[in-house]
Design a protein around this motif. Structure first.
Motif, PDB file in Angstrom:
ATOM      1  N   MET A   1      -6.489 -71.177  51.841  1.00  0.00           N
ATOM      2  CA  MET A   1      -7.823 -70.589  51.750  1.00  0.00           C
ATOM      3  C   MET A   1      -8.852 -71.709  51.787  1.00  0.00           C
ATOM      4  O   MET A   1      -8.519 -72.860  51.538  1.00  0.00           O
ATOM      5  N   THR A   2     -10.075 -71.344  52.112  1.00  0.00           N
ATOM      6  CA  THR A   2     -11.149 -72.338  52.146  1.00  0.00           C
ATOM      7  C   THR A   2     -11.727 -72.518  50.751  1.00  0.00           C
ATOM      8  O   THR A   2     -11.539 -71.669  49.870  1.00  0.00           O
ATOM      9  N   GLN A   3     -12.477 -73.605  50.576  1.00  0.00           N
ATOM     10  CA  GLN A   3     -13.143 -73.840  49.291  1.00  0.00           C
ATOM     11  C   GLN A   3     -14.128 -72.714  49.005  1.00  0.00           C
ATOM     12  O   GLN A   3     -14.289 -72.303  47.860  1.00  0.00           O
ATOM     13  N   ALA A   4     -14.787 -72.184  50.048  1.00  0.00           N
ATOM     14  CA  ALA A   4     -15.732 -71.078  49.870  1.00  0.00           C
ATOM     15  C   ALA A   4     -15.010 -69.821  49.386  1.00  0.00           C
ATOM     16  O   ALA A   4     -15.500 -69.101  48.508  1.00  0.00           O
ATOM     17  N   GLN A   5     -13.837 -69.540  49.973  1.00  0.00           N
ATOM     18  CA  GLN A   5     -13.063 -68.374  49.526  1.00  0.00           C
ATOM     19  C   GLN A   5     -12.625 -68.552  48.076  1.00  0.00           C
ATOM     20  O   GLN A   5     -12.684 -67.612  47.285  1.00  0.00           O
ATOM     21  N   ALA A   6     -12.202 -69.774  47.738  1.00  0.00           N
ATOM     22  CA  ALA A   6     -11.793 -70.043  46.361  1.00  0.00           C
ATOM     23  C   ALA A   6     -12.977 -69.883  45.415  1.00  0.00           C
ATOM     24  O   ALA A   6     -12.830 -69.368  44.311  1.00  0.00           O
ATOM     25  N   GLY A   7     -14.158 -70.309  45.867  1.00  0.00           N
ATOM     26  CA  GLY A   7     -15.357 -70.152  45.050  1.00  0.00           C
ATOM     27  C   GLY A   7     -15.656 -68.693  44.763  1.00  0.00           C
ATOM     28  O   GLY A   7     -16.034 -68.329  43.650  1.00  0.00           O
ATOM     29  N   ALA A   8     -15.460 -67.834  45.775  1.00  0.00           N
ATOM     30  CA  ALA A   8     -15.685 -66.401  45.580  1.00  0.00           C
ATOM     31  C   ALA A   8     -14.653 -65.812  44.613  1.00  0.00           C
ATOM     32  O   ALA A   8     -14.994 -65.021  43.731  1.00  0.00           O
ATOM     33  N   GLU A   9     -13.408 -66.220  44.764  1.00  0.00           N
ATOM     34  CA  GLU A   9     -12.349 -65.731  43.871  1.00  0.00           C
ATOM     35  C   GLU A   9     -12.506 -66.303  42.466  1.00  0.00           C
ATOM     36  O   GLU A   9     -12.186 -65.654  41.484  1.00  0.00           O
ATOM     37  N   LYS A  10     -12.990 -67.538  42.401  1.00  0.00           N
ATOM     38  CA  LYS A  10     -13.151 -68.225  41.122  1.00  0.00           C
ATOM     39  C   LYS A  10     -14.107 -67.478  40.196  1.00  0.00           C
ATOM     40  O   LYS A  10     -13.996 -67.562  38.980  1.00  0.00           O
ATOM     41  N   SER A  11     -15.020 -66.724  40.791  1.00  0.00           N
ATOM     42  CA  SER A  11     -15.975 -65.990  39.958  1.00  0.00           C
ATOM     43  C   SER A  11     -15.272 -64.980  39.052  1.00  0.00           C
ATOM     44  O   SER A  11     -15.834 -64.554  38.052  1.00  0.00           O
ATOM     45  N   LYS A  12     -14.036 -64.631  39.386  1.00  0.00           N
ATOM     46  CA  LYS A  12     -13.258 -63.696  38.568  1.00  0.00           C
ATOM     47  C   LYS A  12     -12.512 -64.411  37.441  1.00  0.00           C
ATOM     48  O   LYS A  12     -11.963 -63.773  36.559  1.00  0.00           O
ATOM     49  N   VAL A  13     -12.484 -65.727  37.514  1.00  0.00           N
ATOM     50  CA  VAL A  13     -11.749 -66.530  36.545  1.00  0.00           C
ATOM     51  C   VAL A  13     -12.724 -67.126  35.542  1.00  0.00           C
ATOM     52  O   VAL A  13     -13.711 -67.733  35.916  1.00  0.00           O
ATOM     53  N   ARG A  14     -12.423 -66.943  34.281  1.00  0.00           N
ATOM     54  CA  ARG A  14     -13.276 -67.497  33.224  1.00  0.00           C
ATOM     55  C   ARG A  14     -12.579 -68.703  32.622  1.00  0.00           C
ATOM     56  O   ARG A  14     -11.557 -68.560  31.973  1.00  0.00           O
ATOM     57  N   ILE A  15     -13.156 -69.865  32.859  1.00  0.00           N
ATOM     58  CA  ILE A  15     -12.562 -71.061  32.269  1.00  0.00           C
ATOM     59  C   ILE A  15     -13.340 -71.518  31.042  1.00  0.00           C
ATOM     60  O   ILE A  15     -13.023 -72.522  30.454  1.00  0.00           O
TER      61      ILE A  15
END
Length: 173
Positions: free
Chosen positions: A89-103
């Motif tokens: 996946m691209t960094q942009a796709q990961a950024g979109a998915e990352k919004s679902k992850v709470r660190i």
């Protein structure tokens, strides 16, 4: 170097770090902590929790729930970044998915009645998970800080000066 706008090329330290052996080490440490925690909570931790006082038992239950939630979020982030590193996946796709992850989760109290009774292994796992969380949060900020829409690209003063010199004196390249 780009002489048209006076900016030199910049190095994206966050992405470079994410593709490094240091990231792979962080990934292995994170996944090992997830496995170690699951093993502890399903085995010795279960037995140790039975003999706790009421207040310590409540702390144990709360902290083990926070711990597993924190580790699942961190593992999700690590897996997303690994997918980027492996080209899935691209960094942009990961950024979109990352919004679902709470660190970013609240820190554990580590004090109060009953805390001293909580098994040392659980306290150690909580502390180690929080250190891992801090490391991942810093890496996340380094990788995704430029992805924010309001982030400005910092000017490169050396590139600007070289651009001015090139325009003033011309270039025989």
């Amino acid at each position: 170097m780009d002489s048209d706008d006076g900016r030199g090329e910049t190095i994206d330290f966050g992405t470079r770090f994410a593709n490094s052996e240091t990231f792979r080490t962080l990934f292995r440490e994170g996944m090992a902590l997830v496995e170690e925690t699951a093993s502890y909570l399903d085995g010795p931790g279960r037995a140790e929790s039975r003999g706790l006082s009421r207040s310590a038992s409540l702390i144990y239950a709360t902290e083990s729930m926070r711990l597993t939630t924190r580790l699942m979020q961190l593992a999700s982030w690590l897996l997303l970044q690994r997918a980027v590193n492996e080209g899935e996946m691209t960094q942009a796709q990961a950024g979109a998915e990352k919004s679902k992850v709470r660190i970013e989760s609240p820190k554990s109290e580590r004090s109060g009645p009953g805390w001293d009774e909580v098994p040392e292994m659980l306290r150690s796992l909580v502390e180690r998970s929080q250190r891992l969380q801090d490391r991942i949060r810093r890496l996340d900020e380094a990788i995704f800080s430029d992805d924010r829409p309001d982030a400005e690209v910092a000017p490169n003063p050396v590139g600007e000066q070289l651009g001015l010199l090139t325009r003033a004196f011309g270039s025989d390249d």
